[in-house]
Design a protein around this motif. Structure first.
Motif, PDB file in Angstrom:
ATOM      1  N   TRP A  37      -4.718  -9.619  -7.861  1.00 57.16           N
ATOM      2  CA  TRP A  37      -5.252  -9.559  -6.490  1.00 57.16           C
ATOM      3  C   TRP A  37      -6.106  -8.309  -6.316  1.00 57.16           C
ATOM      4  O   TRP A  37      -7.178  -8.345  -5.707  1.00 57.16           O
ATOM      5  CB  TRP A  37      -4.093  -9.599  -5.519  1.00 57.16           C
ATOM      6  N   THR A  38      -5.675  -7.202  -6.861  1.00 54.29           N
ATOM      7  CA  THR A  38      -6.440  -5.955  -6.785  1.00 54.29           C
ATOM      8  C   THR A  38      -7.743  -6.060  -7.557  1.00 54.29           C
ATOM      9  O   THR A  38      -8.826  -5.719  -7.049  1.00 54.29           O
ATOM     10  CB  THR A  38      -5.597  -4.789  -7.349  1.00 54.29           C
ATOM     11  N   GLN A  39      -7.653  -6.540  -8.787  1.00 50.27           N
ATOM     12  CA  GLN A  39      -8.833  -6.623  -9.637  1.00 50.27           C
ATOM     13  C   GLN A  39      -9.871  -7.593  -9.079  1.00 50.27           C
ATOM     14  O   GLN A  39     -11.081  -7.399  -9.272  1.00 50.27           O
ATOM     15  CB  GLN A  39      -8.424  -7.046 -11.053  1.00 50.27           C
ATOM     16  N   TRP A  40      -9.414  -8.626  -8.365  1.00 49.58           N
ATOM     17  CA  TRP A  40     -10.346  -9.606  -7.776  1.00 49.58           C
ATOM     18  C   TRP A  40     -11.382  -8.928  -6.892  1.00 49.58           C
ATOM     19  O   TRP A  40     -12.554  -9.288  -6.907  1.00 49.58           O
ATOM     20  CB  TRP A  40      -9.560 -10.647  -6.976  1.00 49.58           C
ATOM     21  N   TRP A  41     -10.969  -7.931  -6.121  1.00 48.72           N
ATOM     22  CA  TRP A  41     -11.901  -7.257  -5.212  1.00 48.72           C
ATOM     23  C   TRP A  41     -13.013  -6.553  -5.982  1.00 48.72           C
ATOM     24  O   TRP A  41     -14.165  -6.531  -5.534  1.00 48.72           O
ATOM     25  CB  TRP A  41     -11.134  -6.254  -4.334  1.00 48.72           C
ATOM     26  N   GLY A  46      -9.425   2.172   1.409  1.00 46.82           N
ATOM     27  CA  GLY A  46      -8.136   2.833   1.577  1.00 46.82           C
ATOM     28  C   GLY A  46      -6.975   1.958   1.137  1.00 46.82           C
ATOM     29  O   GLY A  46      -6.039   2.415   0.464  1.00 46.82           O
ATOM     30  N   PHE A  47      -7.020   0.666   1.510  1.00 48.83           N
ATOM     31  CA  PHE A  47      -5.957  -0.248   1.089  1.00 48.83           C
ATOM     32  C   PHE A  47      -5.899  -0.358  -0.429  1.00 48.83           C
ATOM     33  O   PHE A  47      -4.817  -0.403  -1.024  1.00 48.83           O
ATOM     34  CB  PHE A  47      -6.181  -1.635   1.683  1.00 48.83           C
ATOM     35  N   LEU A  48      -7.055  -0.388  -1.082  1.00 50.15           N
ATOM     36  CA  LEU A  48      -7.088  -0.528  -2.533  1.00 50.15           C
ATOM     37  C   LEU A  48      -6.642   0.749  -3.235  1.00 50.15           C
ATOM     38  O   LEU A  48      -6.015   0.688  -4.305  1.00 50.15           O
ATOM     39  CB  LEU A  48      -8.485  -0.938  -2.982  1.00 50.15           C
ATOM     40  N   ILE A 100      -4.310   2.715  -2.110  1.00 45.17           N
ATOM     41  CA  ILE A 100      -2.847   2.638  -2.031  1.00 45.17           C
ATOM     42  C   ILE A 100      -2.313   1.588  -2.995  1.00 45.17           C
ATOM     43  O   ILE A 100      -1.309   1.805  -3.693  1.00 45.17           O
ATOM     44  CB  ILE A 100      -2.415   2.322  -0.589  1.00 45.17           C
ATOM     45  N   GLN A 101      -2.986   0.438  -3.060  1.00 47.22           N
ATOM     46  CA  GLN A 101      -2.498  -0.642  -3.912  1.00 47.22           C
ATOM     47  C   GLN A 101      -2.492  -0.231  -5.381  1.00 47.22           C
ATOM     48  O   GLN A 101      -1.554  -0.545  -6.121  1.00 47.22           O
ATOM     49  CB  GLN A 101      -3.363  -1.890  -3.705  1.00 47.22           C
ATOM     50  N   MET A 102      -3.527   0.483  -5.811  1.00 45.73           N
ATOM     51  CA  MET A 102      -3.554   0.926  -7.211  1.00 45.73           C
ATOM     52  C   MET A 102      -2.539   2.036  -7.455  1.00 45.73           C
ATOM     53  O   MET A 102      -1.958   2.126  -8.543  1.00 45.73           O
ATOM     54  CB  MET A 102      -4.969   1.353  -7.581  1.00 45.73           C
ATOM     55  N   GLU A 103      -2.310   2.860  -6.447  1.00 46.97           N
ATOM     56  CA  GLU A 103      -1.260   3.886  -6.569  1.00 46.97           C
ATOM     57  C   GLU A 103       0.102   3.217  -6.736  1.00 46.97           C
ATOM     58  O   GLU A 103       0.925   3.643  -7.568  1.00 46.97           O
ATOM     59  CB  GLU A 103      -1.280   4.758  -5.312  1.00 46.97           C
ATOM     60  N   VAL A 104       0.349   2.176  -5.959  1.00 50.44           N
ATOM     61  CA  VAL A 104       1.616   1.445  -6.056  1.00 50.44           C
ATOM     62  C   VAL A 104       1.732   0.751  -7.412  1.00 50.44           C
ATOM     63  O   VAL A 104       2.797   0.758  -8.043  1.00 50.44           O
ATOM     64  CB  VAL A 104       1.734   0.435  -4.899  1.00 50.44           C
TER      65      VAL A 104
END
Length: 616
Positions: free
Chosen positions: A378-382, A423-425, A427-431
């Motif tokens: 989901w992250t990489q899709w962006w 900003g959301f991304l 955080i998502q990559m940090e998680v």
């Protein structure tokens, strides 16, 4: 707790059926104001049956009393004005009703479409003919136009069916449940059951247990189920000090709001069926009878405090229907998913929020292993499919992708690179880095951490001009993209506060001072989504003015992380007071606090319970 059926449907957990009081316009083909049984499969296709009390088989005026447990209809201005018709949902697919009063009855009228018809079922020996009515027989109403079937069964009294056949279907269907003084002492009882193909127990006949079940037993089942749900909702924590003049009234109001919010979240869950991989909490059983791919995150958060298994089920819902490319559906229901748009990637932020509150250790390494790869895709899709200019800053291709459909951030056009998305991304990559570390994926953990830091540094350079954060409209120019700064009065750029201490000091100051500015976003009821002084502000402008639960939740949590606890509490209290008094609407007027759009929304209910539990 009374509920207003014009605003909040009467339903229960697991059911695809609800009862609402609709206007003539809302009733569709019926064209008549009244009380309707509504069907919610396929995103909701409108009312099925008009419900009317009858005396001597003629409709009469009535008044309604409804609570989460029971709906009651009282005939008025008749000889049977002391009679009553009572309804409850003992099971997800079963509506049980009881009629008490001589000559009193219940009529169900269905305006049919092509192929809609009714068929008698049941053993011949159990049929007792009374002109056009029968005792001891079930009738199946097959609604081709709504994609559902309904089983009508008289348990006491008799059922009269009037359904003229026209060679292809029934011109209309009218079912009347009637009392019989000589057999039922002025009482009748019946069941309305819904299913798609056959009943869950693979029998079309009503079971003996159903036939013997008393109405009081059915009420007891509903009371138990709702009580068990409420015990697993986050409780309201009344502030020790309160800014209102009458704190006892405030406490009463907060508890009233909690009762409504917990009922809405309970009643809006539908059972697993069709395209839905598991039970799903719909956004509403009014008009928004679907689940969207960021709304479910807030509902999962509210559940996580005391019901982590249900929370995890809701959180993972969309990942079980993830496209191979990595994108999540915009929304889905039991029949389909929509892929035209998507929603913002708040899932890493949500997972982090839940992990910070996981005192029971529910989120084990096995759970993290289950979600890691889907979250990574989901992250990489962006970055692969939403970065047309390949500058490492993903974009929204439509306002719907951001969740803020008509925000003024998108006024110039699309695509738009917006700081909240970056900003959301981050955080998502940090998680993902943290999760990879727990799963002993050391190289991947380092990779996600590096990518998170790179995006954080790039976004500051990209969106901060030294004085304010702004979005960027990508204007196509030949084979290149021109970056046009978007300066607007939307609250959306301020959502970048979710980054907390990762923000630079100057950006923190700009966000906090902007939120506190008098006459800008803050009103008596909370944060407007467009500055109230903006030329684009509209009292009922969707994301151009009204107060919304998700924006409130994201910003309140960000303020707490920045150490602005008192300010966060102030916003949370304003929102909770408003929702407790005016209901759990989809959004609210920023200047009057009045409910707007759908008036029984689950993410509003969930955010209310989260704020009232933790942030007041």
């Amino acid at each position: 707790m009374p509920i207003d059926l014009r605003k909040v449907p009467f339903s229960r957990m697991g059911s695809y059926v609800a009862i609402s009081l609709l206007s003539a316009r809302e009733s569709g083909k019926h064209g008549k104001e009244g009380l309707y049984v509504r069907h919610l499969r396929s995103g909701g296709k409108g009312p099925i049956f008009l419900l009317e009390p009858t005396v001597n088989n003629q409709p009469v005026p009535y008044v309604i009393q409804a609570t989460p447990i029971m709906l009651r209809i009282f005939p008025t201005e008749t000889d049977s004005s002391d009679g009553v018709i009572e309804f409850c949902f003992p099971h997800a697919n079963q509506l049980h009703f009881r009629i008490r009063g001589n000559n009193l009855g219940l009529r169900l009228t269905m305006v049919t479409g092509s192929y809609d018809h009714v068929t008698p079922l049941g053993p011949i020996q159990n049929r007792v003919k009374h002109d056009d009515s029968y005792t001891g027989i079930s009738w199946e109403v097959n609604s081709y136009s709504h994609g559902a079937r309904f089983l009508l069964t008289p348990l006491k009294g008799r059922l009269c069916i009037n359904a003229p056949w026209d060679g292809l279907g029934c011109r209309y269907i009218r079912a009347s449940f009637l009392t019989e003084d000589n057999q039922s002492n002025g009482m009748a009882e019946g069941l309305i059951q819904d299913y798609v193909v056959i009943r869950e127990n693979l029998e079309l006949e009503v079971s003996r247990e159903d036939r013997k079940a008393s109405f009081e037993r059915s009420l007891g089942i509903v009371e138990r189920d709702l009580r068990n749900w409420r015990e697993r909702c986050p409780e309201v924590k009344i502030p020790q000090t309160d800014q209102c003049d009458e704190p006892e009234i405030h406490a009463s109001s907060l508890l009233k709001g909690h009762a409504l919010a917990s009922y809405i979240t309970w009643s809006c869950i539908v059972r697993q069926e069709g395209f839905l991989p598991s039970p799903a909490m719909y956004m509403s059983k009014n008009y928004m009878a679907n689940v969207w791919s960021w709304d479910h995150c807030f509902n999962a958060m509210a559940l996580f405090y005391k019901n982590p298994a249900a929370a995890w089920e809701q959180f993972c819902l969309f990942f079980q229907r993830q496209h191979p490319s990595g994108v999540l559906p915009d929304y889905m229901n039991d029949k389909e998913a929509s892929w035209n748009c998507c929603k913002p990637p708040i899932h890493g932020w949500t997972l982090k929020w839940m992990m910070e509150r996981d005192s029971s250790g529910y989120i084990t390494d096995d759970k993290l292993s289950e979600i890691y790869s889907p979250l990574a895709r989901w992250t990489q899709w962006w970055f692969e499919y939403r970065d047309f200019d390949r500058d490492g800053i993903p974009q929204y291709n439509h306002g719907n992708d951001s969740g803020w459909d008509n925000s003024t951030v998108f006024l110039q056009g699309v695509p738009v690179e917006s700081p909240d998305l970056a900003g959301f991304l981050v955080i998502q990559m940090e998680v993902l880095s943290h999760v990879a570390s727990r799963l002993r994926k050391t190289d991947e953990s380092k990779m996600w951490q590096a990518r998170s830091k790179d995006l954080l540094a790039n976004m500051f350079e990209h969106f901060w001009d030294g004085e304010s954060l702004h979005a960027v409209y990508l204007e196509p120019q030949g084979s290149a993209w021109r970056h046009n700064p978007v300066y607007c009065h939307s609250l959306l750029p301020y959502v970048t506060i979710v980054l907390g201490d990762c923000l630079r000091a100057d950006i923190k100051k700009w966000i906090v001072s902007g939120l506190k500015e008098r006459g800008a976003f803050m009103t008596e009821y909370g944060l407007a989504t467009e500055k109230i002084t903006s030329p684009h502000y509209k009292p009922d402008g969707y994301w151009r003015g009204p107060i919304w639960a998700p924006a409130t939740m994201l910003i309140v949590d960000g303020l707490v992380k920045l150490g602005e606890k008192q300010f966060a509490q102030d916003i949370a209290r304003r929102f909770c007071h408003m929702a407790a008094e005016n209901g759990m609407a989809e959004n609210f007027s920023a200047l009057s606090g009045q409910p707007l759009e759908d008036t029984a929304f689950t993410w509003t209910s969930s955010v209310y319970m989260i704020l009232a539990h933790e942030y007041l």
